[in-house]
Scaffold this active site. Structure first.
Site, PDB file in Angstrom:
ATOM      1  N   GLU A 159     -31.591  -0.348  40.364  1.00  0.00           N
ATOM      2  CA  GLU A 159     -30.797  -1.344  41.096  1.00  0.00           C
ATOM      3  C   GLU A 159     -29.678  -0.644  41.878  1.00  0.00           C
ATOM      4  O   GLU A 159     -29.444  -0.943  43.048  1.00  0.00           O
ATOM      5  CB  GLU A 159     -30.217  -2.343  40.084  1.00  0.00           C
ATOM      6  CG  GLU A 159     -29.713  -3.616  40.689  1.00  0.00           C
ATOM      7  CD  GLU A 159     -29.208  -4.585  39.615  1.00  0.00           C
ATOM      8  OE1 GLU A 159     -29.318  -4.272  38.412  1.00  0.00           O
ATOM      9  OE2 GLU A 159     -28.686  -5.647  39.991  1.00  0.00           O
ATOM     10  N   GLY A 188     -23.865 -11.292  38.954  1.00  0.00           N
ATOM     11  CA  GLY A 188     -23.330 -12.228  37.972  1.00  0.00           C
ATOM     12  C   GLY A 188     -23.280 -11.594  36.583  1.00  0.00           C
ATOM     13  O   GLY A 188     -22.383 -11.875  35.796  1.00  0.00           O
ATOM     14  N   ALA A 189     -24.263 -10.735  36.272  1.00  0.00           N
ATOM     15  CA  ALA A 189     -24.330 -10.182  34.924  1.00  0.00           C
ATOM     16  C   ALA A 189     -24.184  -8.665  34.854  1.00  0.00           C
ATOM     17  O   ALA A 189     -23.974  -8.128  33.774  1.00  0.00           O
ATOM     18  CB  ALA A 189     -25.648 -10.601  34.260  1.00  0.00           C
ATOM     19  N   SER A 190     -24.328  -7.969  35.991  1.00  0.00           N
ATOM     20  CA  SER A 190     -24.079  -6.520  35.946  1.00  0.00           C
ATOM     21  C   SER A 190     -23.484  -6.061  37.269  1.00  0.00           C
ATOM     22  O   SER A 190     -23.482  -6.790  38.258  1.00  0.00           O
ATOM     23  CB  SER A 190     -25.366  -5.749  35.636  1.00  0.00           C
ATOM     24  OG  SER A 190     -26.204  -5.704  36.762  1.00  0.00           O
ATOM     25  N   THR A 191     -22.955  -4.836  37.234  1.00  0.00           N
ATOM     26  CA  THR A 191     -22.370  -4.270  38.445  1.00  0.00           C
ATOM     27  C   THR A 191     -22.802  -2.818  38.551  1.00  0.00           C
ATOM     28  O   THR A 191     -22.992  -2.156  37.527  1.00  0.00           O
ATOM     29  CB  THR A 191     -20.829  -4.424  38.442  1.00  0.00           C
ATOM     30  OG1 THR A 191     -20.315  -4.018  39.710  1.00  0.00           O
ATOM     31  CG2 THR A 191     -20.151  -3.598  37.355  1.00  0.00           C
ATOM     32  N   GLN A 192     -23.006  -2.328  39.777  1.00  0.00           N
ATOM     33  CA  GLN A 192     -23.504  -0.975  39.992  1.00  0.00           C
ATOM     34  C   GLN A 192     -22.577  -0.172  40.896  1.00  0.00           C
ATOM     35  O   GLN A 192     -22.018  -0.728  41.850  1.00  0.00           O
ATOM     36  CB  GLN A 192     -24.889  -0.981  40.664  1.00  0.00           C
ATOM     37  CG  GLN A 192     -26.024  -1.416  39.784  1.00  0.00           C
ATOM     38  CD  GLN A 192     -26.024  -2.906  39.470  1.00  0.00           C
ATOM     39  OE1 GLN A 192     -26.012  -3.320  38.330  1.00  0.00           O
ATOM     40  NE2 GLN A 192     -25.990  -3.717  40.494  1.00  0.00           N
TER      41      GLN A 192
HETATM   42  O1  ITT Z   1     -27.305  -8.928  40.033  1.00  0.00           O
HETATM   43  P1  ITT Z   1     -27.248  -9.890  38.881  1.00  0.00           P
HETATM   44  O2  ITT Z   1     -26.186  -9.530  37.914  1.00  0.00           O
HETATM   45  O3  ITT Z   1     -28.570 -10.126  38.251  1.00  0.00           O
HETATM   46  O4  ITT Z   1     -26.781 -11.307  39.491  1.00  0.00           O
HETATM   47  P2  ITT Z   1     -27.163 -12.008  40.876  1.00  0.00           P
HETATM   48  O5  ITT Z   1     -27.985 -11.115  41.724  1.00  0.00           O
HETATM   49  O6  ITT Z   1     -27.706 -13.340  40.580  1.00  0.00           O
HETATM   50  O7  ITT Z   1     -25.733 -12.157  41.542  1.00  0.00           O
HETATM   51  P3  ITT Z   1     -25.370 -12.439  43.077  1.00  0.00           P
HETATM   52  O8  ITT Z   1     -25.036 -11.156  43.730  1.00  0.00           O
HETATM   53  O9  ITT Z   1     -26.344 -13.333  43.712  1.00  0.00           O
HETATM   54  O10 ITT Z   1     -24.041 -13.243  42.858  1.00  0.00           O
HETATM   55  C1  ITT Z   1     -22.992 -12.643  42.153  1.00  0.00           C
HETATM   56  C2  ITT Z   1     -22.094 -13.701  41.627  1.00  0.00           C
HETATM   57  O11 ITT Z   1     -21.443 -14.324  42.716  1.00  0.00           O
HETATM   58  C3  ITT Z   1     -21.602 -15.737  42.607  1.00  0.00           C
HETATM   59  N1  ITT Z   1     -21.572 -16.264  43.981  1.00  0.00           N
HETATM   60  C4  ITT Z   1     -22.592 -16.435  44.839  1.00  0.00           C
HETATM   61  N2  ITT Z   1     -22.129 -16.931  46.008  1.00  0.00           N
HETATM   62  C5  ITT Z   1     -20.806 -17.048  45.867  1.00  0.00           C
HETATM   63  C6  ITT Z   1     -19.759 -17.517  46.694  1.00  0.00           C
HETATM   64  O12 ITT Z   1     -19.984 -17.937  47.919  1.00  0.00           O
HETATM   65  N3  ITT Z   1     -18.500 -17.498  46.204  1.00  0.00           N
HETATM   66  C7  ITT Z   1     -18.251 -17.059  44.972  1.00  0.00           C
HETATM   67  N4  ITT Z   1     -19.165 -16.616  44.121  1.00  0.00           N
HETATM   68  C8  ITT Z   1     -20.432 -16.619  44.566  1.00  0.00           C
HETATM   69  C9  ITT Z   1     -22.866 -15.936  41.832  1.00  0.00           C
HETATM   70  O13 ITT Z   1     -22.852 -17.193  41.173  1.00  0.00           O
HETATM   71  C10 ITT Z   1     -22.779 -14.790  40.834  1.00  0.00           C
HETATM   72  O14 ITT Z   1     -21.930 -15.122  39.777  1.00  0.00           O
HETATM   73 CA    CA Z   2     -27.951  -8.860  42.170  1.00  0.00          CA
END
Ligand code: ITT
Ligand code: CA
Length: 480
Positions: A159, A188-192
């Site tokens: 990732e 939402g659950a991890s950061t890189q």
């Molecule tokens: O990579 P993983 O950890 O699996 O998660 P994800 O791929 O689902 O994560 P996203 O980058 O899509 O979103 C990151 C976070 O930002 C939130 N998010 C998405 N759009 C947003 C917005 O316009 N304002 C604030 N938060 C937002 C979303 O609910 C997640 O908590």
């Molecule tokens: Ca993601």
């Protein structure tokens, strides 16, 4: 996506030589190839369609995202209660892809699904449920007309590394062999975090080292994915810290004054990221009350990181090795969503802290009135998310006031979303060669033009032959 129309134009129009050459060019370029990648994130799934000219797939910057579709509802890991329904959620975006990609290209369009931290967490909790969710999505994707290449949970290392490939591919840095950009992704659950570092990374911490050979250049990459440090899980970690006493209400500096919501302990403590057990109290819920103080919030947030020991020469947090930062960096996903909303995508670290301080202290009712169109969950959490981002980047990754401006908050580069999906597809389709392709002495258009003039010359020579042979034969007849 209009392929055949180009040919029609050539046949029907009366065109000049240069127009004709251009049309021939257009026809060959308009034959596109396509690829589809589903990003099954923890918070939602997105379907990305990529397109590139069929003949020039090895050129940097030629692959572009031409469409994206956000799947309705939450991420596939949320279907753990009814795993069989995960696949059905993808159907409408897949139908959209079918209508956008020309029918003649369906069979040869590769289709991939990569799941990230939400599914990693589900697999940790219950491998059988995570398998069932994957089978469900597999069934739907297999029945699509595209060339299905598999659905899997990608590793945090992939990732991070493919996010880095995407950013550098789109900004045309790989083929030029010029300096690269680091990649920061907040889900939402991890950061890189991924950036080019020197070769010592492999010696000190092999699990954080990735090597790529692209277009004849070697890249030694440092990459790390922090599971549980995406912004949704980080909020749970922060709330678990603050509810340990088991009080009936929690005064949280990361939420606006006037904010007050009842939350169940289960919603916080059921995550596999939250190690501490639910406080030993009989009540099931607590009242989450906002206090609106960004500097106090930063202190709360800091406590979710472990800075206590490091067995390497240097660490970021949680005993994870991190070499010295080498900028510049592109920060995307929630780094962008949050910082863009808070107007913190430019300016110094100090000014960002001050702005955030003012924002967090504003009453919740005022915030809601001012942003009636923003989803209430996002709105309530921007103060926390902004504080978390500042803390992660400075306390966690060691960015300072001096290096803060090395970070650019980005959503898209040249029309394509920054994220791991494009890099993943480029890798699996072998679209970035390890060695620099030989540069042809002439560009494609040059060959077409050359061919045209050679044909013209042959035609002219034939014409001359006829012209000089014909009267000669005539004169012979006359003599007889
Ligand atoms: O990579 P993983 O950890 O699996 O998660 P994800 O791929 O689902 O994560 P996203 O980058 O899509 O979103 C990151 C976070 O930002 C939130 N998010 C998405 N759009 C947003 C917005 O316009 N304002 C604030 N938060 C937002 C979303 O609910 C997640 O908590
Ligand atoms: Ca993601």
């Amino acid at each position: 996506m209009e392929h055949r129309t180009g040919t029609m134009v050539v046949c029907l129009k009366h065109v000049g030589i240069t127009d004709w050459v251009r049309e021939v060019e257009n026809v060959s370029l308009s034959i596109s190839q396509y690829g589809i990648v589903l990003d099954a994130g923890s918070s939602h799934t997105a379907v990305y369609i990529y397109e590139w000219p069929a003949e020039k797939d090895n050129d940097t910057g030629r692959v572009q995202q031409t469409h994206s579709c956000k799947v309705q509802g939450a991420g596939i890991s949320s279907y753990s209660v009814f795993p069989g329904q995960a696949g059905a959620s993808l159907k409408s975006c897949m139908k959209e892809a079918e209508s956008l990609i020309p029918l003649s290209r369906h069979l040869e369009t590769p289709l991939y699904l990569g799941a990230t931290a939400g599914m990693r967490l589900l697999r940790m909790e219950n491998q059988s449920l995570s398998d069932q969710v994957l089978w469900s999505v597999e069934e739907v994707l297999q029945s699509s007309p595209f060339s299905y290449q598999g659905a899997r949970i990608i590793t945090g290392q992939e990732e991070g590394a493919f996010g880095w490939v995407t950013v550098n591919y789109l900004s045309d840095r790989l083929k030029q062999g010029s300096g690269t950009t680091g990649a920061l992704d907040l889900g939402g659950a991890s950061t890189q975090i991924s950036f080019v570092a020197n070769q010592d990374v492999a010696e000190e911490s092999a699990e954080n080292a990735v090597t790529f050979r692209l277009y004849g250049n070697d890249y030694f990459l440092y990459t790390h994915s922090f599971l549980c440090y995406g912004k949704d899980q980080a909020l749970k970690l922060a709330l678990a810290q603050q509810t340990q006493s088991g009080d009936s209400s929690v005064l949280d500096p990361c939420f606006h004054p006037g904010y007050s919501v009842d939350r169940s302990y289960f919603s916080v403590y059921s995550s596999p990221c939250v190690m501490a057990g639910k406080p030993l109290v009989s009540r099931d819920s607590f009242t989450h009350v906002g206090a609106g103080n960004a500097s106090l919030c930063q202190e709360v947030v800091r406590r979710i990181f472990n800075f206590s020991s490091c067995s390497f020469s240097r660490c970021s947090f949680n005993r994870v090795y991190q070499p010295p930062l080498q900028g510049p960096f592109g920060a995307f996903s929630a780094f962008y969503f949050v910082m863009n909303f808070l107007n913190l995508t430019s300016g110094s670290l100090e000014s960002s802290r001050e702005k955030l301080e003012r924002y967090c202290s504003r009453p919740w009712t005022q915030i809601k009135q001012q942003h009636p169109d923003v989803k209430e969950k996002y709105l309530a959490e921007y103060c926390f998310s902004g504080s978390y981002i500042l803390s992660l980047l400075t306390d966690g990754y060691n960015f300072t006031s001096d290096t803060w401006t090395d970070i650019t908050f980005i959503k898209k580069i040249s029309g394509s979303d920054a994220g791991w999906t494009l890099g993943y597809m480029l890798n699996l389709t072998n679209m970035i060669p390890a060695e620099a392709p030989d540069t042809p002495p002439l560009p494609h258009a040059g060959y077409v033009t050359l061919l045209f003039f050679i044909s013209l010359l042959l035609f002219f020579l034939l014409f001359l032959c006829f012209r000089f042979l014909w009267p000669h034969r005539n004169s012979q007849t006359q003599m007889i």
